[in-house]
Motif scaffolding. Sequence first.
Motif, PDB file in Angstrom:
ATOM      1  N   VAL A  26      35.674  42.293  40.574  1.00 33.96           N
ATOM      2  CA  VAL A  26      36.164  43.027  41.740  1.00 33.96           C
ATOM      3  C   VAL A  26      37.667  43.201  41.555  1.00 33.96           C
ATOM      4  O   VAL A  26      38.400  42.205  41.404  1.00 33.96           O
ATOM      5  N   VAL A  27      38.096  44.439  41.527  1.00 33.41           N
ATOM      6  CA  VAL A  27      39.526  44.742  41.367  1.00 33.41           C
ATOM      7  C   VAL A  27      39.894  45.768  42.426  1.00 33.41           C
ATOM      8  O   VAL A  27      39.243  46.823  42.522  1.00 33.41           O
ATOM      9  N   GLY A  28      40.898  45.453  43.238  1.00 35.14           N
ATOM     10  CA  GLY A  28      41.332  46.396  44.274  1.00 35.14           C
ATOM     11  C   GLY A  28      40.213  46.712  45.263  1.00 35.14           C
ATOM     12  O   GLY A  28      40.121  47.832  45.764  1.00 35.14           O
ATOM     13  N   GLY A  29      39.354  45.727  45.529  1.00 37.90           N
ATOM     14  CA  GLY A  29      38.278  45.914  46.504  1.00 37.90           C
ATOM     15  C   GLY A  29      37.096  46.701  45.969  1.00 37.90           C
ATOM     16  O   GLY A  29      36.182  47.033  46.725  1.00 37.90           O
ATOM     17  N   ARG A  30      37.110  47.021  44.657  1.00 30.65           N
ATOM     18  CA  ARG A  30      36.003  47.810  44.085  1.00 30.65           C
ATOM     19  C   ARG A  30      35.357  47.081  42.920  1.00 30.65           C
ATOM     20  O   ARG A  30      35.963  46.213  42.290  1.00 30.65           O
ATOM     21  N   ILE A  31      34.126  47.499  42.638  1.00 30.17           N
ATOM     22  CA  ILE A  31      33.340  46.896  41.562  1.00 30.17           C
ATOM     23  C   ILE A  31      33.714  47.535  40.235  1.00 30.17           C
ATOM     24  O   ILE A  31      33.848  48.758  40.154  1.00 30.17           O
ATOM     25  N   THR A  32      33.882  46.681  39.207  1.00 28.28           N
ATOM     26  CA  THR A  32      34.020  47.226  37.860  1.00 28.28           C
ATOM     27  C   THR A  32      33.254  46.336  36.883  1.00 28.28           C
ATOM     28  O   THR A  32      33.105  45.132  37.102  1.00 28.28           O
ATOM     29  N   TYR A  33      32.743  46.961  35.835  1.00 25.29           N
ATOM     30  CA  TYR A  33      32.084  46.218  34.761  1.00 25.29           C
ATOM     31  C   TYR A  33      32.998  46.101  33.546  1.00 25.29           C
ATOM     32  O   TYR A  33      32.582  45.629  32.497  1.00 25.29           O
ATOM     33  N   ARG A  34      34.254  46.550  33.709  1.00 28.49           N
ATOM     34  CA  ARG A  34      35.244  46.432  32.619  1.00 28.49           C
ATOM     35  C   ARG A  34      36.153  45.245  32.925  1.00 28.49           C
ATOM     36  O   ARG A  34      36.782  45.192  33.994  1.00 28.49           O
ATOM     37  N   ARG A  35      36.219  44.317  32.008  1.00 31.66           N
ATOM     38  CA  ARG A  35      37.030  43.106  32.193  1.00 31.66           C
ATOM     39  C   ARG A  35      38.486  43.473  32.459  1.00 31.66           C
ATOM     40  O   ARG A  35      39.093  44.190  31.656  1.00 31.66           O
ATOM     41  N   PRO A  36      39.066  43.014  33.578  1.00 29.64           N
ATOM     42  CA  PRO A  36      40.457  43.377  33.850  1.00 29.64           C
ATOM     43  C   PRO A  36      41.420  42.601  32.947  1.00 29.64           C
ATOM     44  O   PRO A  36      41.071  41.529  32.442  1.00 29.64           O
ATOM     45  N   ALA A  37      42.622  43.162  32.760  1.00 34.69           N
ATOM     46  CA  ALA A  37      43.623  42.522  31.893  1.00 34.69           C
ATOM     47  C   ALA A  37      44.068  41.186  32.486  1.00 34.69           C
ATOM     48  O   ALA A  37      44.214  40.190  31.771  1.00 34.69           O
ATOM     49  N   ALA A  38      44.246  41.147  33.801  1.00 36.47           N
ATOM     50  CA  ALA A  38      44.732  39.923  34.456  1.00 36.47           C
ATOM     51  C   ALA A  38      43.600  38.901  34.593  1.00 36.47           C
ATOM     52  O   ALA A  38      42.439  39.277  34.770  1.00 36.47           O
ATOM     53  N   GLU A  39      43.937  37.646  34.493  1.00 34.13           N
ATOM     54  CA  GLU A  39      42.973  36.569  34.707  1.00 34.13           C
ATOM     55  C   GLU A  39      42.479  36.621  36.164  1.00 34.13           C
ATOM     56  O   GLU A  39      43.285  36.700  37.096  1.00 34.13           O
ATOM     57  N   PRO A  40      41.151  36.594  36.405  1.00 32.34           N
ATOM     58  CA  PRO A  40      40.663  36.625  37.791  1.00 32.34           C
ATOM     59  C   PRO A  40      41.150  35.407  38.582  1.00 32.34           C
ATOM     60  O   PRO A  40      41.295  34.324  38.027  1.00 32.34           O
ATOM     61  N   ALA A  41      41.385  35.620  39.865  1.00 28.28           N
ATOM     62  CA  ALA A  41      41.875  34.540  40.723  1.00 28.28           C
ATOM     63  C   ALA A  41      40.747  33.581  41.120  1.00 28.28           C
ATOM     64  O   ALA A  41      41.013  32.478  41.587  1.00 28.28           O
ATOM     65  N   GLY A  42      39.505  34.015  40.952  1.00 25.42           N
ATOM     66  CA  GLY A  42      38.392  33.142  41.319  1.00 25.42           C
ATOM     67  C   GLY A  42      37.112  33.608  40.655  1.00 25.42           C
ATOM     68  O   GLY A  42      37.019  34.754  40.201  1.00 25.42           O
ATOM     69  N   THR A  43      36.135  32.708  40.606  1.00 25.57           N
ATOM     70  CA  THR A  43      34.828  33.037  40.030  1.00 25.57           C
ATOM     71  C   THR A  43      33.738  32.609  41.014  1.00 25.57           C
ATOM     72  O   THR A  43      33.828  31.540  41.612  1.00 25.57           O
ATOM     73  N   VAL A  44      32.741  33.476  41.173  1.00 27.65           N
ATOM     74  CA  VAL A  44      31.575  33.142  41.993  1.00 27.65           C
ATOM     75  C   VAL A  44      30.346  33.312  41.105  1.00 27.65           C
ATOM     76  O   VAL A  44      30.237  34.311  40.378  1.00 27.65           O
ATOM     77  N   THR A  45      29.436  32.355  41.149  1.00 28.22           N
ATOM     78  CA  THR A  45      28.238  32.407  40.314  1.00 28.22           C
ATOM     79  C   THR A  45      27.000  32.531  41.208  1.00 28.22           C
ATOM     80  O   THR A  45      26.926  31.883  42.255  1.00 28.22           O
ATOM     81  N   GLY A  46      26.061  33.372  40.789  1.00 21.84           N
ATOM     82  CA  GLY A  46      24.811  33.489  41.548  1.00 21.84           C
ATOM     83  C   GLY A  46      24.123  34.810  41.277  1.00 21.84           C
ATOM     84  O   GLY A  46      24.450  35.518  40.326  1.00 21.84           O
ATOM     85  N   TRP A  47      23.140  35.109  42.123  1.00 23.81           N
ATOM     86  CA  TRP A  47      22.372  36.354  42.028  1.00 23.81           C
ATOM     87  C   TRP A  47      22.924  37.341  43.052  1.00 23.81           C
ATOM     88  O   TRP A  47      23.078  36.992  44.235  1.00 23.81           O
ATOM     89  N   VAL A  48      23.199  38.557  42.611  1.00 28.31           N
ATOM     90  CA  VAL A  48      23.919  39.514  43.452  1.00 28.31           C
ATOM     91  C   VAL A  48      23.040  40.709  43.809  1.00 28.31           C
ATOM     92  O   VAL A  48      22.432  41.337  42.938  1.00 28.31           O
ATOM     93  N   LEU A  49      22.975  41.007  45.108  1.00 30.01           N
ATOM     94  CA  LEU A  49      22.343  42.244  45.602  1.00 30.01           C
ATOM     95  C   LEU A  49      23.412  43.090  46.276  1.00 30.01           C
ATOM     96  O   LEU A  49      24.379  42.549  46.827  1.00 30.01           O
ATOM     97  N   PRO A  50      23.241  44.422  46.290  1.00 32.72           N
ATOM     98  CA  PRO A  50      24.137  45.254  47.106  1.00 32.72           C
ATOM     99  C   PRO A  50      24.072  44.781  48.558  1.00 32.72           C
ATOM    100  O   PRO A  50      23.037  44.257  48.989  1.00 32.72           O
ATOM    101  N   GLY A  51      25.146  44.934  49.312  1.00 30.19           N
ATOM    102  CA  GLY A  51      25.145  44.573  50.730  1.00 30.19           C
ATOM    103  C   GLY A  51      23.893  45.123  51.391  1.00 30.19           C
ATOM    104  O   GLY A  51      23.549  46.294  51.232  1.00 30.19           O
ATOM    105  N   LEU A  52      23.183  44.254  52.129  1.00 24.74           N
ATOM    106  CA  LEU A  52      21.902  44.677  52.702  1.00 24.74           C
ATOM    107  C   LEU A  52      22.122  45.775  53.747  1.00 24.74           C
ATOM    108  O   LEU A  52      23.186  45.874  54.364  1.00 24.74           O
ATOM    109  N   VAL A  53      21.094  46.586  53.920  1.00 29.35           N
ATOM    110  CA  VAL A  53      21.106  47.676  54.894  1.00 29.35           C
ATOM    111  C   VAL A  53      20.153  47.316  56.029  1.00 29.35           C
ATOM    112  O   VAL A  53      18.983  47.024  55.771  1.00 29.35           O
TER     113      VAL A  53
END
Length: 362
Positions: A26-53
Amino acid sequence: MADHEALHIKGGILVGPQDVRDQLWVVGGRITYRRPAAEPAGTVTGWVLPGLVDAHCHVGLEAHGAVEPDVAERQALTDRAAGALLLRDAGSPSDTRWTDERADLPKIIRAGRHIARTRRYIRNYAHEIEPGDLAAYVRREARRGDGWVKLVGDWIDRETGDLAPCWPKDALAEAMDAAHQEGARVTAHCFAEESLADLVEAGIDCVEHATGLTDDTIPLFAAHGVAIVPTLVNIATFPQLAEGGRTRYPRWTDHMLRLHRRRYDTVRDAHDAGIAVYAGTDAGGGLPHGLIAAEVAELVTAGLPVAAALSAATWGARDWLGRPGLEEGAPADFVVYDEDPRTDVAILGAPRRIVLRGAVLG
Ligand SMILES: [Zn+2]
């Protein structure tokens, strides 16, 4: 964590039912699959679904009508805690536009205010009008809403003591045309059988509850691409509701009980025929908010495959509403679970983390 800091999510990223990736950022509030240059400030592990509707709920509404903004805020926060980050509001008499400015609240797609026939709906909810005014009201609510208009298609007729259609077919056709000219889709509350064919032939886009679908109307819905939002957690309350009216309206009571008894068969037959089924709770009238996981479980009980029931609240529902899921560049609105929800939809009941516009909540 500040908005500009990157976040790393690892585990099972369910981009689609069969499209699983092992990480996103997550960079700038958006999803990316490209590793950002800066080290991430945090890591979350688990199974991810899009926000439920939650494709059918009402923010700003309670049993007696409109509520104050602080109550509407609590409703939206309850949905958020359940992982429901995109809400299709199926009619509300209160103005919830102020929530659009709140990055911490779920996004609401509004249908304006319910449009009902005079004295043919719950008091204080709807514009109550006659058929000659239907197209004009539909046009107005289409302009006020976010791409949807909500009709009350059938309700109890006190003369006959049973459910009955609210609108003649010509008024419906004119109203659907008006909505479509305004770029809005139309949905209708329908419990019984009788109104359904007229609504489809008039050009409706979706039907809420749809408990009255039969072997005659299921193929019609499928052929016209009309979706349904069954709201099974609400249909579960039919017996109590129906028995409360038995003295005055025994025919109505028996009709509601019949619709309730066959509810699971109706939903499964609709799905099997190719009708799009979406998950909605009907929270905000009689029911509390935050029940989206229970509704997905009900769709599975009705006989939908797990992947279809999940899609009814995630990938499929977002696509239907024109909102992104977990694509590159999409707003970072997703839910993280301890286990793979494809193995058991009960996992939806216990989100580990909610991420809304890139902010990690809970
Ligand atoms: Zn509703």
